[in-house]
Design a protein around this motif. Sequence first.
Motif, mmCIF file in Angstrom:
data_model
loop_
_atom_site.group_PDB
_atom_site.id
_atom_site.type_symbol
_atom_site.label_atom_id
_atom_site.label_comp_id
_atom_site.label_asym_id
_atom_site.label_seq_id
_atom_site.Cartn_x
_atom_site.Cartn_y
_atom_site.Cartn_z
ATOM 1 N N ALA B 577 0.835 -1.204 0.000
ATOM 2 C CA ALA B 577 0.000 0.000 0.000
ATOM 3 C C ALA B 577 0.869 1.253 0.000
ATOM 4 C CB ALA B 577 -0.939 -0.018 1.193
ATOM 5 N N GLY B 578 2.003 1.140 -0.679
ATOM 6 C CA GLY B 578 2.895 2.295 -0.729
ATOM 7 C C GLY B 578 3.624 2.471 0.588
ATOM 8 N N LEU B 639 4.724 -4.775 2.536
ATOM 9 C CA LEU B 639 5.955 -4.720 1.761
ATOM 10 C C LEU B 639 6.441 -3.274 1.732
ATOM 11 C CD1 LEU B 639 4.905 -6.892 -1.327
ATOM 12 C CD2 LEU B 639 5.871 -7.648 0.852
ATOM 13 N N ASP B 640 7.735 -3.100 1.704
ATOM 14 C CA ASP B 640 8.264 -1.755 1.493
ATOM 15 C C ASP B 640 8.052 -1.424 0.028
ATOM 16 O OD1 ASP B 640 9.175 -1.333 4.085
ATOM 17 O OD2 ASP B 640 10.984 -2.502 3.695
ATOM 18 N N GLU B 641 7.165 -0.502 -0.218
ATOM 19 C CA GLU B 641 6.820 -0.202 -1.604
ATOM 20 C C GLU B 641 7.069 1.262 -1.893
ATOM 21 O OE1 GLU B 641 3.231 -1.791 -4.279
ATOM 22 O OE2 GLU B 641 2.616 -0.126 -3.010
ATOM 23 N N GLU B 642 7.988 1.504 -2.826
ATOM 24 C CA GLU B 642 8.244 2.874 -3.277
ATOM 25 C C GLU B 642 7.478 3.069 -4.576
ATOM 26 O OE1 GLU B 642 10.328 5.315 -1.959
ATOM 27 O OE2 GLU B 642 10.757 4.067 -0.197
ATOM 28 N N THR B 649 3.194 11.880 -0.818
ATOM 29 C CA THR B 649 3.183 11.184 0.469
ATOM 30 C C THR B 649 3.716 9.775 0.321
ATOM 31 O OG1 THR B 649 0.960 10.250 0.165
ATOM 32 C CG2 THR B 649 1.077 12.424 1.197
ATOM 33 N N GLY B 650 3.597 9.231 -0.889
ATOM 34 C CA GLY B 650 4.063 7.867 -1.120
ATOM 35 C C GLY B 650 3.102 6.806 -0.613
#
Lengths: 330, 696
Positions: B577-578, B639-642, B649-650
Amino acid sequence: MKPFGYERPVDLAAAVTLLAERPDARVLAGGTNLVDLMRLGVERPGLLIDVNRLGMDGIEPMAGGGIRIGAGVRNSDLAGDIGVRTAFPLLAEAVLAGASGQLRNMASVGGNLLQRTRCLYFADTSKPCNKREPGSGCSALAGSSRELAVLGASESCIATFPGDMAVALSALGARVEFQTERGEHVVDIDDFYRDPGDHPELDTTLPPGAIITAVHVPGLPVSARSTYRKARDRRSFAFGLVTVAAALEVDDGIVQGVRLALGGVAHRPWRARRAEAELVGRPVAVAAIERAIDAELSEARPTPENAFKVPLVRRLVTGTLLRLAAEDGR
Amino acid sequence: MSVLGRPLARLEGREKVTGSARYAFESSPPGVLYAWIVQSTIANGTIREIDSGEALGMPGVRFVMTWQNALALNDAGDAELLVLQSRQISYRGQVVALVLAETLEQAREAAAQVSVTYDSEPADVSLSTTHPRLYAPAYTNAMFATDSVVGDVEAALGAAPVTIDATYSTPAAFNNPMEPHATVAEWHGDDLDLLDATQGTNWARETISAVFGLPPESVRIRSQHVGGGFGSKGPTRPNAVLAAMAARLVGRPVKIAYTRQMMFGLSGYRSPTISHIRLAAEADGRLTAVSHEAFGQVSPIQEFVEQTAVPTRHMYAAPNRLTTHRVVALNLPTPSYMRGPGETPGLYALESGMDELAAALGIDPVELRILNEPAIDPESGEAFSSRNLVGCLRRGAERFGWSARDPRPAVRRDGRWLVGTGVAASIYPADVVPSTARITAYPNGRFELAVNATDIGTGARTVVMQIAADSLGVEASCIDVRIGDTALPAAAPAGASWGTASWGWAIMKAGAALLEALQTTPRIPDSGLSVLSDTAEEVAAMTKMARFAFGAQFVEARVDLESGEVTVPRMLGVFAAGRILNPRTARAQFVGGMTMGLSMALHEDAVVDANAADYANRDFASYHIAAHADVPDIDVEWLDEEDGNITPTGGKGVGEIGMVGTAAAVANAVWHATGIRVRDLPIHPDKLIEQLPSPY
């Protein structure tokens, strides 16, 4: 809400006198059911008589290993009583299977015996209900009946008694003690509850003006090996779809004594006497148990929505008795 | 470490748990009158007569409002708000009168004495896929196309070696925040002041000013604390209109709150849904066709079309796809927004169908989904800003211990229980809408953030503070936050999982501009140095892309052979989810969403009584929501999501993604445990008991 008066009599005699004088009065103990019904407009008392300080909150031993449970004992205190837990496990389990912790802290033994059906139509004053308004009709017969009665119902009412504790008390053959202006009375729990017949507005045979003072539970060897099983739509804070209170005494694989009561199936806690009679002297085996419970269910008249209660009763009773038999005492 | 990403506790947590946080209904302006709603007891017809005489003679009663003396209202696009405008009754429970009295109890008692007679017509309350009045609406909720057809589904179904054809249904679902809908209304001349339990006061002001024909600037609406919404407090509900109208007519402040029973009808709910799912696949598992025909209900007065088949447009690659929506107007309350509209019932159907397909193919359900992962959005052909569904599935499978799973159903017995596991995938749009925000710097080193965000219990107040602190490079403790008031810079409502992204972008823009302004300001004036931002241009200028959050839910279910009772001892959700801006409040959203999904799968069941033309169960004793005892220790990971193609805001929003796939995962686990496919929620004991093998 309709305005109402509130009195807290100093003793039981005063309470009984006041209740006799005021037919529009209701007795207030924990209030967990009554106050809800007042909000809904189902109950519209002119006076509440608070019986919480009448000293009816003790659990005392009786001759023969029985106990006398004061009507004001809170459900939580009853379930936590070591004597109850030891001698009558099914009673403690039944109480803990009901409601939520907060409600059990308030709810009284007397009030629990008198709680009203949770039939959806009883609580909805915009719809007909013979129990709430005699002669208005039964909305459940052609409406939502999934949780309603399969045994002992009538054309005028298929409501179920919703409680758990009273189902255990029914299995135990408890007696209800109450006070009227004419004095103290004791009645078997079987005679305390009634089938709806043509008067579904009457849940019990308790006469007008009576205040429940205690419940007597007789000492029974069979009750030491006992349990309460509740099937429901969620794991807490739900009324039973079907519940089973059972006690069993087995010697060499043969049933010596058995007590069986069902909840969620009738207008009253349903003591399964026919099944009990079938079981005594027979081996504890699936076929014998199923035969016994089928005899009990032979007069079941389910609706399409609650037909599942019949196999549910059969499975719950069978499983519960098999587990009790497998227990090597407690 | 940045303030963003820190697990800060809610700013108002202490106020809430100690009871000092004030919700709308807890305000009592001097002279306030209490309102009580009288509801119709027929479902279709007209009011013949209303006799308020007895009620008006009762102690404390000041006014009875009916269609005969109500103010004329303007249509703001929602007929639910046109209260007391005519004799017409279109569903049971519609407002027919409002009683105003000095106390709540007086109003309630008098309401019971208002006598209403009706001319009743037959009512139609039964949804079916063959209803003769089904029609194709012009569009669904959120303006999605009603139908979408790609390729030739029928031909693909005919040619495929493996097909699934199944119909899934969900009952009506009633949003039930702890705080019921409530409003306190007070007029000052021609200016209206409302305290309202709403998810967005700017939207509410638009509606209220339109309904009453007022200039927006003469309406002020505040919502300092809101006790949950789940969509039901998105659009303005009749409570706010009734309170404002009554206050106008009696010349005194008026307060109103729904009872729990009124929440079942006057606050919106999710339409029941029926989904006809057809899937076609090659023997290797590649989908050749996906068909999702959705059916739902609307009310006779207002159309709200649950976009049930819309998630199916974005989920899997298949050359042939059909998604349609048909609805019928029934004499039941008006459906509206309920957490994850469209995705929640739609994914229950699609993800159940995928599980059935996996079983038919003999392919692992996780692998089947990965196999059909699309490279681009199947519906629009646009690139995904990021799509990490595969990552969620893989990580979830690893963490859940999926690889050891025996795919056969009904073979794991533990005592009197059958045990199984299930998985489902989740998708939810990562949308953003324009917002404005103002940040003011003061000479004492403090900053004030003013943004008309709403905190409906999610932790929004805390997260906007973190975003402001981060944008200014200061500690969170330097920020004073003001939200929940139309006097503040306008901002998005809290809903559609877009709040944080929408507010956050405006805050970041304001923060950056303020830092710049401070560079050129030698001394901050005592009145402060303010910057106001607006993201309208940025939002409009965003490139067209498919922006979604994804997730995968894994569930273990145990089914009691003796009773058919289902328990869920274990749940895992893995989400992409970003950027996660506050792990503590985000986790609460994921866990809360999964809990609602569990509740949908096993418990919540609104029962239509065709005879009474009504929902029969309208309280918490009979409309069961999962209790604590039903909810396991839910495991959540992200998950670390970029994602550089969403807002600065990412973050993609975490409000709904936790819920949407959960019900299917539970149903799939129940199938794996028992071999019984329940295609009609909820999975109550009666749907299993007769098919379960003997436990003895």
